[in-house]
Design a protein around this motif. Structure first.
Motif, PDB file in Angstrom:
ATOM      1  N   GLN A 207      46.428  98.783 112.043  1.00  0.00           N
ATOM      2  CA  GLN A 207      47.448  97.808 111.961  1.00  0.00           C
ATOM      3  C   GLN A 207      48.777  98.365 111.865  1.00  0.00           C
ATOM      4  O   GLN A 207      49.304  98.977 110.775  1.00  0.00           O
ATOM      5  CB  GLN A 207      47.456  96.718 110.854  1.00  0.00           C
ATOM      6  N   LEU A 208      49.621  98.353 113.056  1.00  0.00           N
ATOM      7  CA  LEU A 208      50.992  98.756 113.224  1.00  0.00           C
ATOM      8  C   LEU A 208      51.989  98.046 112.995  1.00  0.00           C
ATOM      9  O   LEU A 208      51.656  96.678 113.271  1.00  0.00           O
ATOM     10  CB  LEU A 208      50.867  99.607 114.387  1.00  0.00           C
ATOM     11  N   PRO A 209      53.239  98.442 112.966  1.00  0.00           N
ATOM     12  CA  PRO A 209      54.188  97.586 112.983  1.00  0.00           C
ATOM     13  C   PRO A 209      54.406  96.717 114.069  1.00  0.00           C
ATOM     14  O   PRO A 209      54.159  96.851 115.241  1.00  0.00           O
ATOM     15  CB  PRO A 209      55.372  98.542 112.675  1.00  0.00           C
ATOM     16  N   HIS A 210      55.356  95.648 114.114  1.00  0.00           N
ATOM     17  CA  HIS A 210      55.862  94.797 115.205  1.00  0.00           C
ATOM     18  C   HIS A 210      54.667  94.301 115.993  1.00  0.00           C
ATOM     19  O   HIS A 210      54.470  94.160 117.112  1.00  0.00           O
ATOM     20  CB  HIS A 210      56.853  95.857 116.218  1.00  0.00           C
ATOM     21  N   GLY A 243      50.900  86.377 119.959  1.00  0.00           N
ATOM     22  CA  GLY A 243      51.754  87.686 120.300  1.00  0.00           C
ATOM     23  C   GLY A 243      51.465  89.064 120.119  1.00  0.00           C
ATOM     24  O   GLY A 243      52.058  90.034 120.611  1.00  0.00           O
ATOM     25  N   ASP A 244      50.451  89.232 119.356  1.00  0.00           N
ATOM     26  CA  ASP A 244      49.804  90.867 119.077  1.00  0.00           C
ATOM     27  C   ASP A 244      49.462  91.500 120.479  1.00  0.00           C
ATOM     28  O   ASP A 244      49.075  90.841 121.428  1.00  0.00           O
ATOM     29  CB  ASP A 244      48.899  90.769 118.100  1.00  0.00           C
ATOM     30  N   GLU A 295      46.558  82.478 123.097  1.00  0.00           N
ATOM     31  CA  GLU A 295      47.566  82.712 122.019  1.00  0.00           C
ATOM     32  C   GLU A 295      48.517  84.166 122.233  1.00  0.00           C
ATOM     33  O   GLU A 295      49.131  84.462 121.405  1.00  0.00           O
ATOM     34  CB  GLU A 295      46.815  82.928 120.820  1.00  0.00           C
ATOM     35  N   ASP A 296      48.734  84.292 123.547  1.00  0.00           N
ATOM     36  CA  ASP A 296      49.451  85.506 124.026  1.00  0.00           C
ATOM     37  C   ASP A 296      49.118  86.837 123.332  1.00  0.00           C
ATOM     38  O   ASP A 296      49.987  87.562 123.130  1.00  0.00           O
ATOM     39  CB  ASP A 296      51.206  84.962 123.653  1.00  0.00           C
ATOM     40  N   VAL A 587      56.110  99.041 127.558  1.00  0.00           N
ATOM     41  CA  VAL A 587      55.336  97.902 127.584  1.00  0.00           C
ATOM     42  C   VAL A 587      55.756  96.835 126.575  1.00  0.00           C
ATOM     43  O   VAL A 587      55.713  97.321 125.388  1.00  0.00           O
ATOM     44  CB  VAL A 587      53.924  98.466 127.311  1.00  0.00           C
ATOM     45  N   LYS A 588      56.742  96.038 127.142  1.00  0.00           N
ATOM     46  CA  LYS A 588      57.172  94.845 126.497  1.00  0.00           C
ATOM     47  C   LYS A 588      56.308  94.043 125.556  1.00  0.00           C
ATOM     48  O   LYS A 588      55.181  93.934 126.159  1.00  0.00           O
ATOM     49  CB  LYS A 588      58.292  94.328 127.144  1.00  0.00           C
ATOM     50  N   ARG A 589      56.984  93.530 124.619  1.00  0.00           N
ATOM     51  CA  ARG A 589      56.365  92.480 123.727  1.00  0.00           C
ATOM     52  C   ARG A 589      57.103  91.439 123.561  1.00  0.00           C
ATOM     53  O   ARG A 589      58.177  91.672 122.879  1.00  0.00           O
ATOM     54  CB  ARG A 589      55.474  93.384 122.584  1.00  0.00           C
ATOM     55  N   ALA A 590      56.746  90.144 123.638  1.00  0.00           N
ATOM     56  CA  ALA A 590      57.468  89.105 123.232  1.00  0.00           C
ATOM     57  C   ALA A 590      57.856  88.735 122.124  1.00  0.00           C
ATOM     58  O   ALA A 590      56.821  89.164 121.102  1.00  0.00           O
ATOM     59  CB  ALA A 590      57.192  87.790 124.037  1.00  0.00           C
ATOM     60  N   ARG A 591      59.175  88.732 121.451  1.00  0.00           N
ATOM     61  CA  ARG A 591      59.012  88.423 120.073  1.00  0.00           C
ATOM     62  C   ARG A 591      58.589  87.000 119.557  1.00  0.00           C
ATOM     63  O   ARG A 591      58.533  85.965 120.265  1.00  0.00           O
ATOM     64  CB  ARG A 591      60.671  88.260 119.632  1.00  0.00           C
TER      65      ARG A 591
END
Length: 593
Positions: A207-210, A243-244, A295-296, A587-591
């Protein structure tokens, strides 16, 4: 029990260490092939009837539903980026393996086009940490010695909370002793140099940050995924938050197998009989993530080793817009494999549905790969041990013919020798041909190759029929080494160029140590950035590092004395140049709201 470090403590401020610099594995050595073949046979027989993963799961119930390791910061703020490395297929020859280990261990890599890349906080090993099998202390000499020498533990040994972590999944070569060596090394809570191992099973979830996760899968040989492992990743999937993003690391790029590809007009019905268990198991895990799409939650990338090169397939067409990046990066140390035989486009059914991918980058490039393939004709020089083997085969054939005197054609042993050579060459080529085609063509083609060797040996016997017996046998041996080696190398090169056979053998015969590759990855609030890094030429000349004394050298084993504050045990004489294989992959990730 922690793995033995093979070290002898002397006085508080020094430590005596043994380091062995192994040569690359010779995959055309008959003795090596026999030993490895027996190990593979035993592993297949025993692995089909027992599964040590079930035992490991029963012994570690506390690890059944928790991540293997959590990064200290999991918030989505704008904190410091988190770095991790991925490399696979290490543990072969010293020069190639240590060139990569030395590079990933540097405090910082200055890469043209990428800038300063700091050392990773986690090193992910993607399988096949040892070659050819874990037997005969191979883990120590082919894996431990290079990595402990590249990033050694402190003298005197002390707790280091900031030490980088190391996790690993097993490949098929790690499985050849039933995972015993792998579990002792990576699942006992010990250290490998400064790297700290953290896992308790042969698979893991980080389990990593962000909102990022990295899952490492253990897909045993040709078996389906075990029930405890599936239950573990099902529990991990339940812990994903909206969002993960997930990065999956299976042991092989099964998505690139021609057998799993769908035709242009085929949308749902694969030939399930041809789907390999590793592909179906990977698809099961991908499906766990796909169930959270509403759930994105997304699968961002799938990264594997096993094929000893770098290749990236990017999603192609609108139907695959949300599909993951599919990356093969197996350049950690094992002999190079070519890229010219890779499919340009993939179309298969993944865990989330139909996917289409386009090949966008390889290392070496396709043109470089073909040029390297065309050097296979140099086999007598590139692999003299195999040349000696052919020399022996030719000499035996001429001896058997001489035993019949003038009635050579009536010698049953000479006929058995000739037929064995023809049939053996046929089976060799059938095994080295793509599995999607028929088997009769490669079998017949290989038998023609074997017949050419028989003809070459017969020509020597005919031309030297007036020579004394010992002179004729010697001439046969020399012809086998040079002429037979050239014929064998030309067969590998030409059959691959014209017919697509011997993709692997045309490279393994050369044992190319150059074109190393690994990934350095950055995670921050914006998403994941993957830096594909290559070492075009492995270092072959080494010198003792700072603070290191040579006490004694016996062949390839060095007895060293390391002092407090010493760094890598060996430094490259010629600089190791690390370069970007292609532009960084973002690889972008939505906030999260």
């Amino acid at each position: 029990m922690t793995p033995s470090l093979n070290r002898e403590k002397t006085e508080p401020l020094t430590r005596v260490e043994l380091v062995t610099q192994e040569p690359a594995v010779n995959w055309l050595s008959p003795v090596q092939l026999l030993k490895t073949g027996l190990r593979v046979l035993m592993a297949d027989m025993v692995g089909g009837m027992s599964d040590p993963r079930l035992v490991h799961a029963a012994l570690t119930p506390e690890a059944a539903a928790t991540p293997t390791w959590r990064a200290e910061s999991k918030d989505d703020g704008d904190g410091a980026p988190f770095w991790l490395d991925y490399l696979a297929d290490t543990g072969d020859g010293w020069d190639s393996t240590y060139s990569v280990a030395w590079s990933v261990a540097r405090e910082q890599l200055d890469v043209p086009g990428a800038g300063a890349l700091p050392r990773a906080q986690v090193l992910v090993l993607g399988g096949d940490q040892v070659y050819p099998t874990p037997a005969d202390q191979a883990y120590r000499t082919r894996f431990l010695d290079p990595f402990r020498s590249a990033l050694p533990s402190a003298i005197p040994t002390a707790e280091d909370p900031s030490a980088p972590k190391m996790v690993a999944i097993p490949g098929n070569h790690d499985w050849y002793d039933g995972l015993s060596g792998f579990m002792r090394l990576f699942a006992s809570g010990g250290s490998i140099g400064r790297w700290q191992t953290v896992q308790k099973r042969s698979y893991f979830a980080l389990q990593l940050p962000h909102g990022w996760w990295l899952w490492g899968l253990d897909l045993q040989l040709a078996s389906e995924m075990d029930a405890p492992q599936y239950a573990y990743f099902k529990a991990m999937a339940a812990q994903l938050r909206p969002g993960d993003r997930v990065v999956l690391c299976p042991p092989e790029p099964s998505w690139a197998d021609p057998n799993v590809q769908l035709g242009e007009n085929q949308t749902a019905l694969e030939n399930v009989e041809h789907l390999r268990p590793r592909f179906t198991s990977l698809r099961q895990i991908e499906a766990l993530i796909a169930r959270r799409r509403d759930e994105d939650v997304r699968l961002a990338a799938v990264i594997a080793g096993d094929s000893h090169h770098y290749a990236r397939y990017a999603p192609w067409a609108t139907e695959s817009a949300d599909a993951p990046q599919r990356i093969t990066c197996g350049g950690g140390g094992a002999y190079l494999l070519g890229t010219h035989g890779l499919l340009e486009r993939l179309r298969f059914r993944g865990g989330a549905g139909l996917e289409t991918h386009q090949r966008v980058a390889t290392f070496p490039s396709v043109d470089e790969s073909r040029a390297l393939r065309d050097r296979a004709w140099r086999l007598p020089v590139a692999n003299p041990v195999f040349g000696l083997t052919l020399a022996g085969v030719y000499a035996v054939g001429i001896l058997l013919a001489l035993s019949a005197g003038s009635a050579v054609c009536r010698s049953p042993w000479a006929w058995i020798w000739a037929l064995s050579l023809v049939l053996g060459a046929g089976l060799f080529t059938r095994n080295g041909a793509p599995k999607t085609g028929g088997s009769w063509g490669p079998l017949v083609g290989g038998m023609v190759h074997g017949a050419l060797h028989v003809g070459l040996a017969a020509a020597v016997g005919w031309l030297g029929r007036a020579w004394p017996g010992c002179g004729l046998v010697a001439a046969g041996a020399v012809t086998g080494w040079i002429g037979g080696g050239l014929l064998f190398g030309l067969w590998l090169m030409l059959s691959n160029r014209w017919l697509g056979w011997h993709d692997e053998e045309s490279f393994s015969a050369q044992a190319i140590t150059d074109h190393r590759s690994f990934l350095r990855m950055r995670i921050d609030a914006e998403g994941l950035t993957i830096y594909p890094l290559g070492i075009r030429k492995a270092c072959t000349r080494w010198q003792l590092g700072r603070g290191i004394e040579l006490l004694r050298q016996a062949k390839r084993t060095w007895r060293l004395r390391a002092h407090t504050g010493s760094g890598p045990r060996f430094e490259p004489v010629d600089p190791i140049q690390v370069e970007l294989i292609e532009a960084p992959i973002s690889v972008k990730r939505a906030r999260r709201a």
